[in-house]
Design a protein around this motif. Structure first.
Motif, PDB file in Angstrom:
ATOM      1  N   TRP A   1       0.992  -1.146   0.054  1.00 23.12           N
ATOM      2  CA  TRP A   1       0.151   0.083  -0.050  1.00 23.12           C
ATOM      3  C   TRP A   1       0.855   1.143  -0.200  1.00 23.12           C
ATOM      4  O   TRP A   1       0.554   2.070  -0.591  1.00 23.12           O
ATOM      5  CB  TRP A   1      -0.963  -0.010   1.161  1.00 23.12           C
ATOM      6  CG  TRP A   1      -1.873   1.099   1.124  1.00 23.12           C
ATOM      7  CD1 TRP A   1      -1.974   2.226   2.168  1.00 23.12           C
ATOM      8  CD2 TRP A   1      -2.902   1.396   0.240  1.00 23.12           C
ATOM      9  NE1 TRP A   1      -2.859   3.129   1.885  1.00 23.12           N
ATOM     10  CE2 TRP A   1      -3.547   2.608   0.636  1.00 23.12           C
ATOM     11  CE3 TRP A   1      -3.585   0.556  -0.853  1.00 23.12           C
ATOM     12  CZ2 TRP A   1      -4.904   2.814  -0.098  1.00 23.12           C
ATOM     13  CZ3 TRP A   1      -4.537   1.295  -1.558  1.00 23.12           C
ATOM     14  CH2 TRP A   1      -5.338   2.413  -1.178  1.00 23.12           C
TER      15      TRP A   1
ATOM     16  N   TRP B   1       2.155   1.850  -3.397  1.00 23.27           N
ATOM     17  CA  TRP B   1       0.760   2.319  -4.336  1.00 23.27           C
ATOM     18  C   TRP B   1       0.745   3.791  -4.147  1.00 23.27           C
ATOM     19  O   TRP B   1       0.600   4.540  -5.068  1.00 23.27           O
ATOM     20  CB  TRP B   1      -0.359   1.434  -3.903  1.00 23.27           C
ATOM     21  CG  TRP B   1      -1.555   1.990  -4.615  1.00 23.27           C
ATOM     22  CD1 TRP B   1      -2.578   2.645  -4.173  1.00 23.27           C
ATOM     23  CD2 TRP B   1      -1.954   1.934  -6.205  1.00 23.27           C
ATOM     24  NE1 TRP B   1      -3.732   2.887  -4.961  1.00 23.27           N
ATOM     25  CE2 TRP B   1      -3.195   2.602  -5.961  1.00 23.27           C
ATOM     26  CE3 TRP B   1      -1.443   1.209  -7.156  1.00 23.27           C
ATOM     27  CZ2 TRP B   1      -3.706   2.459  -7.398  1.00 23.27           C
ATOM     28  CZ3 TRP B   1      -1.997   1.167  -8.265  1.00 23.27           C
ATOM     29  CH2 TRP B   1      -3.134   1.632  -8.609  1.00 23.27           C
TER      30      TRP B   1
ATOM     31  N   ASN C   1       1.377   6.740  -6.904  1.00 19.92           N
ATOM     32  CA  ASN C   1       0.093   7.847  -7.089  1.00 19.92           C
ATOM     33  C   ASN C   1       0.478   8.979  -7.273  1.00 19.92           C
ATOM     34  O   ASN C   1       0.345   9.948  -8.092  1.00 19.92           O
ATOM     35  CB  ASN C   1      -1.053   7.375  -6.130  1.00 19.92           C
ATOM     36  CG  ASN C   1      -1.964   6.461  -6.957  1.00 19.92           C
ATOM     37  OD1 ASN C   1      -3.166   6.707  -7.096  1.00 19.92           O
ATOM     38  ND2 ASN C   1      -1.768   5.007  -6.300  1.00 19.92           N
TER      39      ASN C   1
ATOM     40  N   LEU D   1       0.990   3.761 -13.476  1.00 20.78           N
ATOM     41  CA  LEU D   1       0.060   2.542 -12.420  1.00 20.78           C
ATOM     42  C   LEU D   1       0.204   1.563 -12.909  1.00 20.78           C
ATOM     43  O   LEU D   1      -0.150   0.442 -11.952  1.00 20.78           O
ATOM     44  CB  LEU D   1      -0.988   3.389 -11.854  1.00 20.78           C
ATOM     45  CG  LEU D   1      -1.184   4.732 -11.324  1.00 20.78           C
ATOM     46  CD1 LEU D   1      -2.671   5.222 -11.003  1.00 20.78           C
ATOM     47  CD2 LEU D   1      -0.297   4.805 -10.248  1.00 20.78           C
TER      48      LEU D   1
ATOM     49  N   SER E   1       1.446  -1.778 -11.518  1.00 21.61           N
ATOM     50  CA  SER E   1       1.227  -2.361 -10.155  1.00 21.61           C
ATOM     51  C   SER E   1      -0.027  -3.571 -10.363  1.00 21.61           C
ATOM     52  O   SER E   1      -0.549  -4.290  -9.329  1.00 21.61           O
ATOM     53  CB  SER E   1       0.378  -1.502  -9.418  1.00 21.61           C
ATOM     54  OG  SER E   1       1.389  -0.359  -8.856  1.00 21.61           O
ATOM     55  N   TYR E   2      -0.397  -3.855 -11.536  1.00 18.04           N
ATOM     56  CA  TYR E   2      -1.778  -4.769 -11.706  1.00 18.04           C
ATOM     57  C   TYR E   2      -1.288  -6.183 -12.381  1.00 18.04           C
ATOM     58  O   TYR E   2      -0.214  -6.034 -13.060  1.00 18.04           O
ATOM     59  CB  TYR E   2      -2.430  -4.151 -12.833  1.00 18.04           C
ATOM     60  CG  TYR E   2      -3.344  -2.943 -12.296  1.00 18.04           C
ATOM     61  CD1 TYR E   2      -4.511  -3.042 -11.462  1.00 18.04           C
ATOM     62  CD2 TYR E   2      -2.688  -1.857 -12.388  1.00 18.04           C
ATOM     63  CE1 TYR E   2      -5.184  -1.999 -11.155  1.00 18.04           C
ATOM     64  CE2 TYR E   2      -3.384  -0.470 -11.797  1.00 18.04           C
ATOM     65  CZ  TYR E   2      -4.470  -0.473 -11.300  1.00 18.04           C
ATOM     66  OH  TYR E   2      -5.229   0.419 -10.886  1.00 18.04           O
TER      67      TYR E   2
ATOM     68  N   VAL F   1      -5.671  -7.824  -3.779  1.00 17.36           N
ATOM     69  CA  VAL F   1      -4.209  -8.037  -4.034  1.00 17.36           C
ATOM     70  C   VAL F   1      -4.007  -9.559  -3.828  1.00 17.36           C
ATOM     71  O   VAL F   1      -4.227 -10.244  -2.827  1.00 17.36           O
ATOM     72  CB  VAL F   1      -3.536  -7.067  -2.906  1.00 17.36           C
ATOM     73  CG1 VAL F   1      -2.153  -7.301  -2.979  1.00 17.36           C
ATOM     74  CG2 VAL F   1      -3.842  -5.568  -3.170  1.00 17.36           C
TER      75      VAL F   1
ATOM     76  N   ILE G   1      -2.122  -6.063  -7.908  1.00 17.68           N
ATOM     77  CA  ILE G   1      -3.798  -5.731  -7.877  1.00 17.68           C
ATOM     78  C   ILE G   1      -4.199  -6.785  -8.795  1.00 17.68           C
ATOM     79  O   ILE G   1      -3.956  -6.874 -10.240  1.00 17.68           O
ATOM     80  CB  ILE G   1      -4.171  -4.415  -8.324  1.00 17.68           C
ATOM     81  CG1 ILE G   1      -3.468  -3.543  -7.339  1.00 17.68           C
ATOM     82  CG2 ILE G   1      -5.528  -4.305  -8.304  1.00 17.68           C
ATOM     83  CD1 ILE G   1      -3.489  -2.077  -7.762  1.00 17.68           C
TER      84      ILE G   1
ATOM     85  N   GLN H   1      -9.787  -4.322  -9.395  1.00 11.08           N
ATOM     86  CA  GLN H   1     -10.131  -3.197  -8.581  1.00 11.08           C
ATOM     87  C   GLN H   1     -11.540  -2.654  -9.107  1.00 11.08           C
ATOM     88  O   GLN H   1     -11.881  -2.659 -10.228  1.00 11.08           O
ATOM     89  CB  GLN H   1      -9.024  -2.005  -8.998  1.00 11.08           C
ATOM     90  CG  GLN H   1      -9.464  -0.560  -8.557  1.00 11.08           C
ATOM     91  CD  GLN H   1      -8.157   0.473  -8.871  1.00 11.08           C
ATOM     92  OE1 GLN H   1      -7.308  -0.046  -9.193  1.00 11.08           O
ATOM     93  NE2 GLN H   1      -8.347   1.597  -8.613  1.00 11.08           N
TER      94      GLN H   1
END
Length: 214
Positions: free
Chosen positions: A13, A16, A20, A32, A35-36, A121, A135, A138
């Motif tokens: 987190w 993240w 951001n 970003l 992060s997926y 997550v 991730i 979402q």
């Protein structure tokens, strides 16, 4: 159940939040995307029959944090509270949408109402991202009437920059990732939730007795 520890989820987190802030600084939210997970899905709802959904890292990069975020230079989405559940591998982050555009009184145009993101997550299996926390899904929510109201205020003020005006002219089902409900490539609720993996209260409506006499 998740095999993620609390410390790992908190570390994820913090990373993240940092990425951001970098996206807000540069105005390019595509950073970003890393992060997926490769097969992640990301969606939100505009109306009862207009939904956004991106499936896969490429669509998330190109559509969700690409087309959808283009023109929002200077906007910031400050997380004001986050709730974590390492057992489920979930984080819910609540954010405020602020435009970076000041009205005549010097106040920043802000979208009222509660907005946020719900993240699943997961630790990745075999492949190039093996072992990483990423991730998997979402889902965002925001107050659409308030969003419309604030956008109209910005337009009427004459303070909307050209990139934002261009972005606000792009809308509707013809935009990549915008679907009618019946055509969604993933579920409105996150897939594991829709599948009933986290039911905490047994339904009492008609669906609870469907098929009872079979």
């Amino acid at each position: 159940m998740s095999t993620i520890t609390r410390a790992e989820l908190e570390e994820f987190w913090e990373g993240w939040l940092a990425v951001n802030r970098e996206a807000e600084r540069t105005g390019d939210w595509r950073v970003l995307a890393e992060s997926y997970a490769e097969d992640a899905n990301y969606g939100w709802m505009y109306s009862h029959d207009e939904h956004f959904m991106a499936v896969g890292r490429d669509q998330i990069r190109d559509w969700a944090i690409g087309i959808e975020m283009d023109g929002f230079d200077g906007w910031h989405y400050d997380y004001v509270c986050a709730v974590m559940d390492e057992a489920k591998g979930m984080v819910v982050g609540f954010w405020k949408q602020r435009s970076g555009i000041l009205d005549d009184s010097g106040q920043e145009f802000e979208i009222l109402g509660i907005g946020g993101s719900w993240f699943g997550v997961e630790r990745q299996g075999p492949g190039p991202d093996e072992g990483k926390l990423m991730i998997a899904w979402q889902r965002d929510w925001f107050d659409m009437p308030s969003t419309t109201h604030t956008f109209m205020q910005i337009l009427e003020s004459g303070k909307a920059p050209e990139p934002l005006l261009k972005r606000m002219s792009v809308f509707g089902h013809e935009v990549p990732g915008h679907y009618h409900l019946a055509d969604l490539p993933s579920t409105v609720w996150p897939p594991p939730v829709e599948a009933g993996e986290y039911v905490t209260q047994v339904p009492t409506g008609p669906e609870a007795t469907t098929g009872a006499g079979a």
